[in-house]
Design an enzyme around this catalytic site. Structure first.
Site, mmCIF file in Angstrom:
data_model
loop_
_atom_site.group_PDB
_atom_site.id
_atom_site.type_symbol
_atom_site.label_atom_id
_atom_site.label_comp_id
_atom_site.label_asym_id
_atom_site.label_seq_id
_atom_site.Cartn_x
_atom_site.Cartn_y
_atom_site.Cartn_z
ATOM 1 N N ARG A 113 0.817 -1.219 0.000
ATOM 2 C CA ARG A 113 0.000 0.000 0.000
ATOM 3 C C ARG A 113 0.846 1.262 0.000
ATOM 4 O O ARG A 113 1.840 1.375 0.711
ATOM 5 C CB ARG A 113 -0.920 -0.003 1.222
ATOM 6 C CG ARG A 113 -1.910 -1.154 1.222
ATOM 7 C CD ARG A 113 -2.720 -1.204 2.501
ATOM 8 N NE ARG A 113 -3.618 -0.057 2.609
ATOM 9 C CZ ARG A 113 -4.381 0.167 3.678
ATOM 10 N NH1 ARG A 113 -4.316 -0.647 4.718
ATOM 11 N NH2 ARG A 113 -5.182 1.228 3.712
ATOM 12 N N ASP A 164 -1.604 4.590 -14.856
ATOM 13 C CA ASP A 164 -1.896 3.388 -14.078
ATOM 14 C C ASP A 164 -3.121 2.668 -14.616
ATOM 15 O O ASP A 164 -3.152 1.432 -14.709
ATOM 16 C CB ASP A 164 -2.145 3.748 -12.615
ATOM 17 C CG ASP A 164 -0.939 4.384 -11.954
ATOM 18 O OD1 ASP A 164 0.082 4.580 -12.635
ATOM 19 O OD2 ASP A 164 -1.025 4.707 -10.753
#
Length: 337
Positions: A113, A164
């Protein structure tokens, strides 16, 4: 009962980032070592199940404070909810009738994360794939990255670029041209030029990440965006050069010029450092890696790096040195077997 499962993988920005948010050019590849998985099945109501990452119970106030420091205030539930909302609006705007069957949906993710491996957008991509399958709605492939970006930008106020979302939708190794001259429309969504490259033409690639320290993407992007909008020349020039680096990198891949590719990777980071004050622990990752003889740059917003190495001896040295500063090194799986 039919159970739908869809995954979206982590990604590494190989060259050109962060120019994708500024009409630049980038090259990215998927990292199948890590993924977010969304599971959806028929249910009597619409239910979003809390995931392990959506913590609401802590051992102490210090545990809570440490969790927020590492991972921020937000889990993945907001990403799933925002994707569902946007999907319903997409269908309503196009007079697509959705059936009345409800569902339960849950996600899980092993993507580290907030280290720049695109964990948040992977949850949205996987959720969208489940929704399209459940309702038999086909959003054009080229439009899907922009759909995902609108979920983040317009629903959640997350600063991001298309890179992304493009690589997580297209997968593999992709060269992206976000120049306004490459702009097009697909299903009402703004799109650009996305070109699959051959992963077999890549040199030896590593990815390394620090899972003990992290920084939200917004911390980096918000500062840069403001400076670009204010017309700060050094930042504007850097964005133009980032785009050139990606373009030159594409040519280096096609011609198998690994020396040039290594130089471009290093230049990408050096240029980024020249326009930003970066955390010492992130710079240390680059310095330690380069001391092993490899090339190195950020894979995203910081916390993970990517580069090339020449041989197994160099790779082992890299693994040992990176481990000494709390950093894990992996060989990315880019192609499906």
């Amino acid at each position: 009962m039919k159970i739908l499962r869809n995954k979206a993988y982590a990604r590494a920005g190989f060259l050109g980032n962060p120019s994708d948010g500024y009409h630049g050019k980038t090259i990215s590849f998927i990292v199948q070592n890590f993924s977010a998985e969304v599971v959806l099945y028929e249910w009597d109501s619409v239910e979003i199940v809390l995931a392990e990452q959506d913590r609401a119970r802590f051992r102490s106030v210090r545990d809570l404070a440490n969790d927020v420091k590492l991972h921020g205030y937000y889990g993945g539930i907001r990403l799933v909810k925002a994707t569902i909302k946007r999907f319903v609006e997409y269908c309503r705007e196009r007079d697509i009738e959705l059936h009345d069957q409800n569902f339960s949906i849950r996600y899980s993710s092993d993507i580290p994360r907030q280290v720049g491996l695109a964990g948040s957008s992977s949850i949205i991509v996987a959720t969208l794939r489940c929704l399209m399958e459940f309702y038999d709605v086909k959003i054009p492939l080229q439009a899907q990255p922009t759909f995902v970006l609108t979920v983040e930008q317009e629903e959640l106020g997350i600063s991001a670029g298309l890179q992304d979302r493009v690589i997580q939708v297209y997968e593999g190794l992709v060269y992206m041209d976000f120049n306004q001259s490459a702009e097009n429309l697909s299903d009402g969504f703004k799109t650009y030029k996305y070109e699959h490259l051959n992963p077999d033409q890549l040199p030896n690639i590593y990815v390394a990440y620090h899972d003990g320290l992290s920084e939200p993407t917004e911390v980096y992007h918000n500062d840069i965006r403001g400076r670009v909008l204010r017309g700060e020349q050094i930042v504007v020039d850097a964005m133009n050069r980032f785009a050139e680096i990606a373009e030159e990198g594409r040519e280096a891949l096609v011609t198998i010029d690994f020396d040039l590719l290594s130089d471009l990777i290093n230049e990408n980071f050096d240029l980024r450092q020249s326009i930003s004050k970066l955390p010492n622990w992130q710079v240390e990752m680059i310095q330690v890696a380069r001391a092993c003889g490899v090339s190195a740059k950020f894979a995203g917003s910081g916390g993970a790096i990517v580069g090339t190495y020449q041989n197994e001896k160099m790779l082992e040295k890299l693994r040992d040195r990176m481990a000494s500063i709390g950093v894990k090194t992996i060989l990315p799986k880019i192609k499906s077997s």
